[in-house]
Each structure stands twice: as C-alpha cells, then as structure tokens.
Scaffold this active site. Structure first.
Site, short mmCIF file in Angstrom:
data_model
loop_
_atom_site.label_atom_id
_atom_site.label_comp_id
_atom_site.label_asym_id
_atom_site.label_seq_id
_atom_site.Cartn_x
_atom_site.Cartn_y
_atom_site.Cartn_z
NE ARG A 86 -2.90 0.47 3.37
CZ ARG A 86 -2.31 0.96 4.47
NH1 ARG A 86 -1.78 2.17 4.46
NH2 ARG A 86 -2.26 0.24 5.57
CE1 TYR A 138 -16.79 9.29 -17.80
CE2 TYR A 138 -15.71 9.71 -15.71
CZ TYR A 138 -16.38 8.85 -16.56
OH TYR A 138 -16.64 7.57 -16.18
CG ASP A 212 -9.56 14.36 -17.38
OD1 ASP A 212 -8.76 13.68 -18.06
OD2 ASP A 212 -10.67 13.92 -17.00
CE LYS A 237 -12.03 6.18 -20.67
NZ LYS A 237 -12.00 6.04 -19.22
N1 PLP Z 1 -11.69 11.57 -17.34
C1 PLP Z 1 -12.25 11.32 -18.54
C2 PLP Z 1 -12.16 12.37 -19.61
C3 PLP Z 1 -12.90 10.12 -18.78
O1 PLP Z 1 -13.48 9.92 -19.96
C4 PLP Z 1 -12.96 9.15 -17.74
C5 PLP Z 1 -13.63 7.86 -17.96
O2 PLP Z 1 -14.27 7.63 -18.95
C6 PLP Z 1 -12.36 9.44 -16.52
C7 PLP Z 1 -11.73 10.65 -16.35
C8 PLP Z 1 -12.42 8.46 -15.37
O3 PLP Z 1 -11.52 7.41 -15.57
P1 PLP Z 1 -11.74 5.93 -15.02
O4 PLP Z 1 -12.90 5.35 -15.74
O5 PLP Z 1 -10.43 5.24 -15.26
O6 PLP Z 1 -12.05 6.05 -13.55
#
Ligand code: PLP
Length: 439
Positions: A86, A138, A212, A237
């Site tokens: 951890r 998102y 992000d 992704k």
């Molecule tokens: N940020 C964006 C632009 C996303 O499209 C997503 C998920 O689709 C996330 C953050 C969150 O990521 P995770 O699904 O790995 O938790």
C-alpha cells in the site's frame, strides 16, 4: 550526479515514502531501478516511451511484477526500501518514474482508476474552498464534484471553460482549484490552458490548475508545460490502450504537491496494484504507434462523415471552430467525435457499443445514455448536450473496413421509413469528432 553529469555508482536507497523522487534516476532503489537515462540525456518521446533502464538482479528485460503485499525487513526497526505494497511497490515505482519522465513532471503517482486520481486530487480541498470547472465534463467528474459540493461544503462553479473570460469572471482569492478538460467531453470543445493558468495564478497564486489530459495523453499534450500545476489521466484509456485494466495517473510540477498526493494514496490504499502497474507499463510502450494509427483512421473517417453531410466536430478538421487553439497546445487531434440517431450505433458491426475510449478496437456510444448518464437530464439540457449525440472512438483496424461498416450503418438509417437522410439533413446529423475517437 557527479560533476561530469554521470550518475553516482552507489545509489543510496531512499526512504520508503520516496519523499524526494529524483526522476533522472540517480538515487534509486536497487531494483527495478529507474526508467530514465542515467546520463540525464532526454530522447525523443517515441524513444522515451519504450526506453527503460533497470538494475534487476537477473537483468530482466521486462520489469518484474512484485506480486507481494509485504517485504521482509533487515532489522526489527525496518530498514528495507519497501515494507508494504500500500505504501510502495517496486513495480509501481518503476511505472511512476517512467510516467514522470514522459509527462515532464517532478513526480507521477499511479492509482486504481481515473476517478481515484481525481478523488486523491480533490482531497486537498477544504470546506469553503472554491473550484472552477467546465460545463461539459466527463459524467464521473461531474458526479464527484456534486458529491463534494453537497457533502463537503466545496463551492463548485460550472462555467464554459472554452470562454476564458467566463472563467476569469469567477476567479477570486477563494479559488483553490481550477479543473479543466480539453478537449471537453463529450462536446469536443477546446480550453485555453495557458490563458486560464495565468489568470488563475494571478487571482490566487496558491490556487492549483488541474487538467484532465485523458483525451489526448502525454503523446499529444503536456499540460504541465502549458502552465498547469497538476495533470491527471484515466490510464484506462490511451495509456493502456487495450481496455484490460483500470488505472489513474497523477503528475505534478512540484514535489510538495506530490507529497500531499502520496499521503492520500498511502492513507486510503488506492495505489495501483503490481500486476496492473506492469500491464500499464506495457501499454505505454506502444502509445505512439497506437495513437498514430488511430489518428490517421480518425482523420479519414471524419472526412468521410463530413463529406456525407454529417456535422463532425474533430480538431483534425479545419472546420473545427477552435482548430488553431487546439494545435497551438497539442501535437495532434486525437481520435473521438459525435452524431445523432441510435440506429447508427446499433447498425454498426465493427464498432462495439461501449462506454470509454482509447482502445485499439473502435467503439461507438451515446454519451447521454451511457458515459454521461449520471448528469441529470435537466443539467444536460442546460449545458446544451444533444441527447442523441453519438460518440465514435476510432481504433487501429483497417480504415476501409471501418468506413465500410459506418457506410452500411448510415444506409440502414437512410432506409428507415421516417426518411432520415444523412446527405439531406446536414444540420440534423451532428457528429462531433474530436480526437482519434469520434464522440
Ligand atoms: N476523465 C475522462 C475524460 C474520462 O473519460 C474518464 C472515464 O471515462 C475518466 C476521467 C475516469 O476514468 P476511469 O474510468 O479510469 O475512472
């Protein structure tokens, strides 16, 4: 490092919490070692993505997976480089150092998902703090921010971040964080990171600009070089690329921010597991070849759709209203865009109906019913999100097969008794294409 710029031969192990990470790789734990060149030379990104250095005792070419929860200590008082996964694990450390290098960061940290990354980041907020963020986010980000405003007394301002003056109007000394997504998701609008970063730091020098960068990945954009303090990505992704793991990445400009992030990760236990760290490391090595193929396919498909009367929003098309701004910050358009009518989604065969993006396989989805369903219908309407918008995320398949499959799906729509015609209703057929994925 010695006076000739060479790494010291006998690196002293760091404390277990890695309070000071040297991303050039001079003071590293003995194994699996740094992923940065020891002489400090930086190579082109394509090289850095695949190049790692190691001092594994067997010279393993692939970083070993330290699938262990605990590490034996050399004395009752501890003394080992690692003690408990951890808190730290060599496979995770190797990945973090590799990411710090490619994200141009002082420190990178990896956690169990993109949302876990945002959770860690927002834990530095205090009740009464103000967050300025977009109105086209998102869905999961929106949900977490709503939770924080409802339960944590965090004041969240949703504004159109693609209009820098709208952001400036709400900035003040109470602004603790500005949270940006660019391109926005799902509408593929572009946010001016340098202008907003400057304005934020002017309003409050201690405010953090967090970006992000999931939609572009470090291959196409480095927000830390554009003025941001912190960048995070869903490693689920493009970074991993195969939809076989969940991961989140946080990269910071300053060690002291990294230490705060590390504290939360260690305290809550959301650090990425050893096997997933290894899988993500493997995915990153092919980021460039995947992204380039996806962008090339996305460009051709965007042009095909545009020539068939669809309105496509994709930063690779000069018709994108913020084409110049996007290319002033990023090294490519990526691979996502949008259209209308569920029938297209259901008629496509090669395009798997799936949430998410960034995979080697092409995906198709309806964000308002899927990835953004957690944003209630009234808010979606207020934010002008078309309910029947379709998102296409282009993979690495043969582009002719992808186009042929979409053409067939569009023909199926044209044959419908309600007479929907892609060619004749260009305003109706709105496909917002933004990166290598078509949203
Ligand atoms: N940020 C964006 C632009 C996303 O499209 C997503 C998920 O689709 C996330 C953050 C969150 O990521 P995770 O699904 O790995 O938790």
């Amino acid at each position: 490092m010695d006076s000739n710029g060479q790494a010291e031969k006998s690196a002293k192990p760091l404390g277990k919490a890695f309070s000071k990470i040297d991303i050039d790789g001079h003071n590293l734990p003995p194994s699996p070692a740094p992923s940065s060149p020891r002489d400090g030379k930086r190579y082109a990104l394509a090289t850095e993505l695949v190049y790692t250095e190691g001092t594994d005792q067997y010279n393993a070419s692939s970083t070993p997976i330290y699938q262990t929860a605990t590490f034996k200590q050399t004395s009752g008082g501890g003394g080992g480089e690692y003690d408990y996964t951890r808190s730290g694990n060599p496979t995770r450390t190797h990945l973090e150092r590799h990411l710090a290098k490619i994200m141009c960061a002082e420190r990178a940290l990896v956690v169990s998902s993109g949302m876990a990354a945002l959770d860690v980041i927002t834990r530095i907020l205090r009740p009464g703090d103000e967050v300025v963020t977009g109105d086209d986010l998102y869905g999961g980000t929106n949900r977490l921010l709503k939770y924080l405003s409802t339960n944590g007394n965090i004041i969240v301002h949703h504004v159109d971040t693609t209009d820098s003056s709208a952001v400036q109007n709400v900035l003040s000394q109470r602004t603790a964080m500005v949270l940006l997504e660019t391109p926005t998701n799902p509408l593929i609008k572009i946010v001016d990171i340098p202008t907003i970063s400057k304005a934020t730091h002017h309003a409050n020098p201690s405010a953090l600009v967090a970006v992000d960068n999931t939609m572009l990945s470090p291959l196409l954009q480095n927000p830390l070089d554009l003025g941001a303090d912190l960048v995070y990505e869903s490693g689920t992704k493009y970074l991993s690329g195969h939809h076989d793991l969940m991961a989140g990445v946080i990269a910071v400009k300053e060690q002291k921010i990294g230490e705060k992030m590390y504290f939360s990760i260690n305290a809550s236990g959301c650090g990425l597991a050893p096997f997933d760290s290894w899988l993500l490391m493997r995915g990153i090595k092919t980021l460039k070849v995947r992204m380039e193929q996806q962008q090339s396919n996305a460009q051709q498909i965007a042009e095909f759709l545009e020539s068939h009367g669809f309105r496509v929003r994709y930063p690779g098309l000069v018709s994108h209203p913020q084409y110049d701004l996007h290319h002033s910050m990023a090294r490519g358009p990526a691979q996502c865009y949008h259209s209308k009518r569920a029938i297209i989604v259901e008629s496509a065969k090669l395009w798997a109906i799936s949430v998410s993006f960034g995979c080697v396989n092409s995906l198709i989805s309806m964000p308002c019913r899927m990835s953004h369903a957690s944003i209630d219908a009234k808010t979606r309407q207020e934010r002008a999100m078309p309910e029947d918008i379709i998102r296409l995320c282009v993979g690495i398949e043969d582009v002719d097969d992808l186009v042929e499959d979409l053409s067939r799906a569009v023909s199926a729509v044209n044959l419908r008794p309600d007479g929907f015609s892609a060619a004749n209703h260009s305003q109706e057929n709105k496909l917002d294409t933004q990166s290598n994925d078509i949203f």
